[in-house]
Design a protein around this motif. Structure first.
Motif, mmCIF file in Angstrom:
data_model
loop_
_atom_site.group_PDB
_atom_site.id
_atom_site.type_symbol
_atom_site.label_atom_id
_atom_site.label_comp_id
_atom_site.label_asym_id
_atom_site.label_seq_id
_atom_site.Cartn_x
_atom_site.Cartn_y
_atom_site.Cartn_z
ATOM 1 N N ALA A 1 0.834 -1.205 0.000
ATOM 2 C CA ALA A 1 0.000 0.000 0.000
ATOM 3 C C ALA A 1 0.873 1.261 0.000
ATOM 4 O O ALA A 1 0.566 2.251 -0.684
ATOM 5 N N TYR A 2 1.959 1.198 0.710
ATOM 6 C CA TYR A 2 2.878 2.343 0.769
ATOM 7 C C TYR A 2 3.414 2.647 -0.635
ATOM 8 O O TYR A 2 3.373 3.795 -1.098
ATOM 9 N N LEU A 3 3.886 1.583 -1.287
ATOM 10 C CA LEU A 3 4.473 1.768 -2.626
ATOM 11 C C LEU A 3 3.491 2.437 -3.584
ATOM 12 O O LEU A 3 3.834 3.354 -4.327
ATOM 13 N N LYS A 4 2.261 1.952 -3.550
ATOM 14 C CA LYS A 4 1.252 2.519 -4.456
ATOM 15 C C LYS A 4 0.962 3.979 -4.094
ATOM 16 O O LYS A 4 0.869 4.840 -4.973
ATOM 17 N N THR A 5 0.832 4.231 -2.807
ATOM 18 C CA THR A 5 0.469 5.583 -2.366
ATOM 19 C C THR A 5 1.551 6.590 -2.751
ATOM 20 O O THR A 5 1.263 7.648 -3.310
ATOM 21 N N VAL A 6 2.831 6.239 -2.462
ATOM 22 C CA VAL A 6 3.892 7.200 -2.804
ATOM 23 C C VAL A 6 4.085 7.283 -4.322
ATOM 24 O O VAL A 6 4.642 8.237 -4.837
ATOM 25 N N GLY A 7 3.553 6.288 -5.030
ATOM 26 C CA GLY A 7 3.619 6.321 -6.489
ATOM 27 C C GLY A 7 2.474 7.139 -7.083
ATOM 28 O O GLY A 7 2.297 7.186 -8.304
ATOM 29 N N GLY A 8 1.665 7.725 -6.200
ATOM 30 C CA GLY A 8 0.619 8.620 -6.686
ATOM 31 C C GLY A 8 -0.717 7.930 -6.917
ATOM 32 O O GLY A 8 -1.650 8.528 -7.450
ATOM 33 N N VAL A 9 -0.860 6.671 -6.526
ATOM 34 C CA VAL A 9 -2.137 5.967 -6.755
ATOM 35 C C VAL A 9 -2.880 5.828 -5.435
ATOM 36 O O VAL A 9 -2.343 5.278 -4.471
ATOM 37 N N TRP A 10 -4.076 6.345 -5.388
ATOM 38 C CA TRP A 10 -4.906 6.276 -4.165
ATOM 39 C C TRP A 10 -5.806 5.057 -4.287
ATOM 40 O O TRP A 10 -6.909 5.108 -4.796
ATOM 41 N N ASP A 11 -5.303 3.886 -3.819
ATOM 42 C CA ASP A 11 -6.020 2.627 -4.034
ATOM 43 C C ASP A 11 -6.448 2.056 -2.683
ATOM 44 O O ASP A 11 -5.631 1.575 -1.932
ATOM 45 N N ARG A 12 -7.719 2.145 -2.344
ATOM 46 C CA ARG A 12 -8.187 1.635 -1.055
ATOM 47 C C ARG A 12 -8.837 0.250 -1.195
ATOM 48 O O ARG A 12 -9.016 -0.457 -0.223
ATOM 49 N N LYS A 13 -9.128 -0.131 -2.430
ATOM 50 C CA LYS A 13 -9.848 -1.391 -2.646
ATOM 51 C C LYS A 13 -8.935 -2.619 -2.585
ATOM 52 O O LYS A 13 -9.316 -3.672 -2.095
ATOM 53 N N SER A 14 -7.704 -2.476 -3.093
ATOM 54 C CA SER A 14 -6.823 -3.654 -3.230
ATOM 55 C C SER A 14 -6.228 -4.138 -1.914
ATOM 56 O O SER A 14 -5.636 -5.199 -1.862
ATOM 57 N N PHE A 15 -6.340 -3.353 -0.882
ATOM 58 C CA PHE A 15 -5.571 -3.692 0.336
ATOM 59 C C PHE A 15 -6.449 -3.948 1.559
ATOM 60 O O PHE A 15 -6.138 -3.531 2.656
ATOM 61 N N VAL A 16 -7.518 -4.642 1.357
ATOM 62 C CA VAL A 16 -8.352 -4.995 2.505
ATOM 63 C C VAL A 16 -7.632 -6.094 3.276
ATOM 64 O O VAL A 16 -7.278 -7.126 2.710
ATOM 65 N N GLY A 17 -7.412 -5.862 4.550
ATOM 66 C CA GLY A 17 -6.636 -6.819 5.339
ATOM 67 C C GLY A 17 -7.477 -7.695 6.238
ATOM 68 O O GLY A 17 -8.687 -7.842 6.022
ATOM 69 N N VAL A 18 -6.813 -8.305 7.213
ATOM 70 C CA VAL A 18 -7.523 -9.121 8.213
ATOM 71 C C VAL A 18 -7.083 -8.686 9.606
ATOM 72 O O VAL A 18 -5.982 -8.153 9.775
ATOM 73 N N GLU A 19 -7.954 -8.930 10.574
ATOM 74 C CA GLU A 19 -7.582 -8.639 11.971
ATOM 75 C C GLU A 19 -6.764 -9.785 12.548
ATOM 76 O O GLU A 19 -6.903 -10.931 12.103
ATOM 77 N N LEU B 1 11.343 -11.509 -4.353
ATOM 78 C CA LEU B 1 11.607 -10.071 -4.448
ATOM 79 C C LEU B 1 10.577 -9.300 -5.261
ATOM 80 O O LEU B 1 10.396 -8.101 -5.050
ATOM 81 N N LYS B 2 9.913 -9.989 -6.173
ATOM 82 C CA LYS B 2 8.919 -9.240 -6.958
ATOM 83 C C LYS B 2 7.513 -9.784 -6.731
ATOM 84 O O LYS B 2 6.590 -9.438 -7.454
ATOM 85 N N HIS B 3 7.385 -10.667 -5.735
ATOM 86 C CA HIS B 3 6.078 -11.296 -5.548
ATOM 87 C C HIS B 3 5.129 -10.352 -4.817
ATOM 88 O O HIS B 3 5.460 -9.832 -3.750
ATOM 89 N N PRO B 4 3.908 -10.127 -5.346
ATOM 90 C CA PRO B 4 3.009 -9.144 -4.717
ATOM 91 C C PRO B 4 2.519 -9.561 -3.334
ATOM 92 O O PRO B 4 2.064 -8.718 -2.557
ATOM 93 N N LYS B 5 2.597 -10.857 -3.026
ATOM 94 C CA LYS B 5 2.051 -11.285 -1.726
ATOM 95 C C LYS B 5 3.139 -11.657 -0.714
ATOM 96 O O LYS B 5 2.838 -12.166 0.357
ATOM 97 N N ILE B 6 4.392 -11.435 -1.109
ATOM 98 C CA ILE B 6 5.471 -11.765 -0.169
ATOM 99 C C ILE B 6 6.236 -10.489 0.151
ATOM 100 O O ILE B 6 6.703 -9.787 -0.758
#
Ligand SMILES: NC(=O)C1=CN([C@@H]2O[C@H](COP(=O)(O)OP(=O)(O)OC[C@H]3O[C@@H](n4cnc5c(N)ncnc54)[C@H](O)[C@@H]3O)[C@@H](O)[C@H]2O)C=CC1
Ligand SMILES: O=C(O)C(=O)COP(=O)(O)O
Length: 530
Positions: free
Chosen positions: A120-138, A270-275
């Motif tokens: 989420a940090y990478l996307k945000t500092v890259g100028g993309v306001w993406d709230r949908k892709s990063f729904v987490g878990v408690e 290193l390039k895996h989106p989930k690791i």
């Protein structure tokens, strides 16, 4: 002057006390290759490392003066322990100083993977306001499996409870009772893999833990698992993990450590989106680095100065109550070992150590180490043998070491008796500590004696006849050897007897040969105890 080499970045807070010491000089050379280290290690007495420096057999072999390798941290998988032990090099670590820091990093990673923080940090500092892709878990109400419930694992479990997690723990040393006390469920690896929502590993990397989470475990894993590894690369099979993430079995993984560090550019993590990954930062806080540096430097200083030390990795620790009981006998044990080795002829086959009295109530192995050190030092040279390698060297040479214990000490509070069987003969020496008199040798073979185990001794075996003492006195006197003490022991009147003399200096070889020429004297042996 002792020379210490620091070959990884270690906090100056710790190194400072080494630098301040009058008898120590310190060189800091981080980032050396193995060849560079091999080229210079020969001049150093101590080496201080973290996880980068690989202290291989080649390094140990080149470290002719090396007495100690100090690890400012916990894991010693970068140090060849077998090679160190063989050469009598002590390896110590600083096991307590980075526990909390690594535990906290584990939580940082667990929360980061639960809430996609790095992505989420990478996307945000890259100028993309993406709230949908990063729904987490408690974390609350989730099951956390902890593999390895040592220092770090236990702290992780403690904190996980504050997050409302239920904890399953596995460790070969975890008892039902302790698990209950900690409020966790004692489980098997399989239980954890099948039932947990999050899993974190905190074991060392050993042949047993290598790939303990691999293909077989991913196949039965609860779908949606999130995995953290802040312990050692290799505990979890990296390629099997990537496959499990791609198959949707694992929802996310957070790794601080890699099988090979640093990982190659094309490493699949290193390039895996989930690791998510960090570069082995578990122990990297100001506090932890100060703690471990101070701790390891202190112990290195003790070792170089021949003072008691703790946290040896290649020597079993001695509990305080055992140490209290045995420590007074350490020096006597070593002297008895040296005495019997000098007395006995022929290749050593078996050492029998008998402990009588209340020393027999505790684990006497630490004292046996001293006795074996005394024996082997005579044969292999005191430079070669120390407390780290004495048992190892004995085993390597196929020596049988027999320990006997009894509570009856033949009138003494405690009695240590050492019998050496060689190809040629079997001899015995026994000693004790006498209140007010210190260490005494009280028996040699079958003869009772009372001799202080120190200095230059001559052991004469003779027949119990009148005039022997006079002849011995005359022989030594005419060779300018002064007698300090003399003891005679016999079993029966007129039978075989021994005489133990303490003299003020070494006895020339020809004088010892002259003894055997005297009537009724069988032989004389010089024994030197320092
Ligand atoms: N990422 C980093 O920077 C750091 C990593 N570490 C690593 O964390 C690990 C744990 O450190 P500590 O808790 O201080 O060590 P510890 O020795 O207190 O705990 C390790 C535990 O693992 C258990 N264990 C051994 N074999 C096992 C097996 N087959 N299955 C389950 N449990 C097993 C042991 O019984 C022990 O209780 C070490 O590998 C250490 O090197 C430690 C500090 C920093
Ligand atoms: O203490 C440990 O086992 C660690 O892994 C810490 O490693 P480091 O000292 O940060 O290279």
């Amino acid at each position: 002057m002792f020379k210490v080499l620091v070959s990884d970045p270690i906090s100056d807070m710790g190194i400072q006390q080494l630098m301040d010491a009058q008898d120590i000089s310190v060189d800091k050379k981080p980032g050396l290759s193995e060849d560079e280290l091999v080229a210079i290690i020969g001049q150093y007495d101590a080496l201080l490392v973290r996880s980068q420096t690989r202290v291989t057999e080649r390094v140990m072999e080149a470290g002719k003066q090396l007495k100690v390798v100090g690890r400012a941290g916990v894991g010693v998988d970068n140090i060849d322990l077998e090679a160190a032990t063989q050469r009598g090099i002590i390896v110590i670590n600083a096991p307590d100083g980075n526990t909390i820091t690594t535990c906290e990093h584990t939580f940082a990673m667990m929360m980061a993977v639960a809430r996609h923080i790095p992505q989420a940090y990478l996307k945000t500092v890259g100028g993309v306001w993406d709230r949908k892709s990063f729904v987490g878990v408690e974390l609350r109400n989730k099951v956390l499996g902890v593999l390895g419930m040592g220092r770090i694992g236990s702290e992780v479990a403690k904190r996980a409870k504050a997050f409302g997690m239920e904890i399953m723990g596995y460790d070969p040393f975890l008892t039902e009772e302790r698990a209950e006390k900690m409020g966790i469920k004692l489980s098997s690896v399989e239980d954890i893999v099948r039932n947990a929502d999050f899993m974190t590993v905190h074991t060392p990397l050993t042949p047993e833990t290598r790939h303990m989470i691999g293909k077989a475990q991913f196949e039965i894993m609860k779908p949606g698992m999130r995995i953290v590894n802040c312990a050692r690369g290799g505990i979890i099979d990296e390629y099997a993990l990537v496959e499990a993430v791609d198959q949707g079995i694992v929802a996310g993984a957070a790794f601080d450590v890699f099988e090979v560090e640093p990982p190659t550019e094309d490493h699949p993590f290193l390039k895996h989106p989930k690791i998510i990954v960090t570069p082995h930062l578990g122990a990297s806080t100001v506090e932890a680095q100060e703690n471990v540096a101070i701790d390891v430097s202190e112990q290195v200083l003790h070792i170089l100065r021949n003072e008691p030390f703790r946290n040896a990795v290649n020597m079993p620790p001695i509990p305080a109550d055992v140490l209290n009981k045995l420590q007074p006998y350490f020096s006597l044990g070593e002297r008895l070992g040296s005495f019997i080795a000098q007395l006995t002829e022929g290749a050593v086959e078996e050492i029998t150590v008998s402990y009588s009295g209340d020393v027999a109530d505790v684990d006497t192995q630490p004292l046996t180490r001293h006795i074996v050190k005394g024996i082997l030092s005579h044969h292999l040279g005191s430079e070669q043998v120390n407390l780290v390698n004495s048992m190892h060297l004995a085993k390597q040479r196929g020596l049988n070491i027999v320990t006997q214990k009894s509570n009856a000490a033949k009138g003494f509070t405690n009695l240590l008796s050492v019998t050496l069987r060689t190809k040629k003969e079997e001899r015995l020496v026994a000693g004790t500590l006498l209140n007010g008199y210190g260490a005494r040798i009280v028996q040699i073979d079958k003869f009772p004696v009372d001799v202080a185990p120190e200095g230059n001794l001559i052991l004469v075996s003779h027949n119990d006849k009148p005039g022997i003492i006079g002849r011995v006195g005359t022989l030594l006197g005419s060779n300018d050897v002064n007698i300090a003490t003399m003891q005679v022991g016999r079993k029966i009147v007129g039978g075989a007897a021994i005489m133990v003399l303490t003299v003020d200096k070494g006895v020339p070889k020809n004088v010892l040969t002259d003894f055997a020429q005297l009537p009724d004297i069988n032989n004389a042996k010089e024994i030197i105890l320092f």
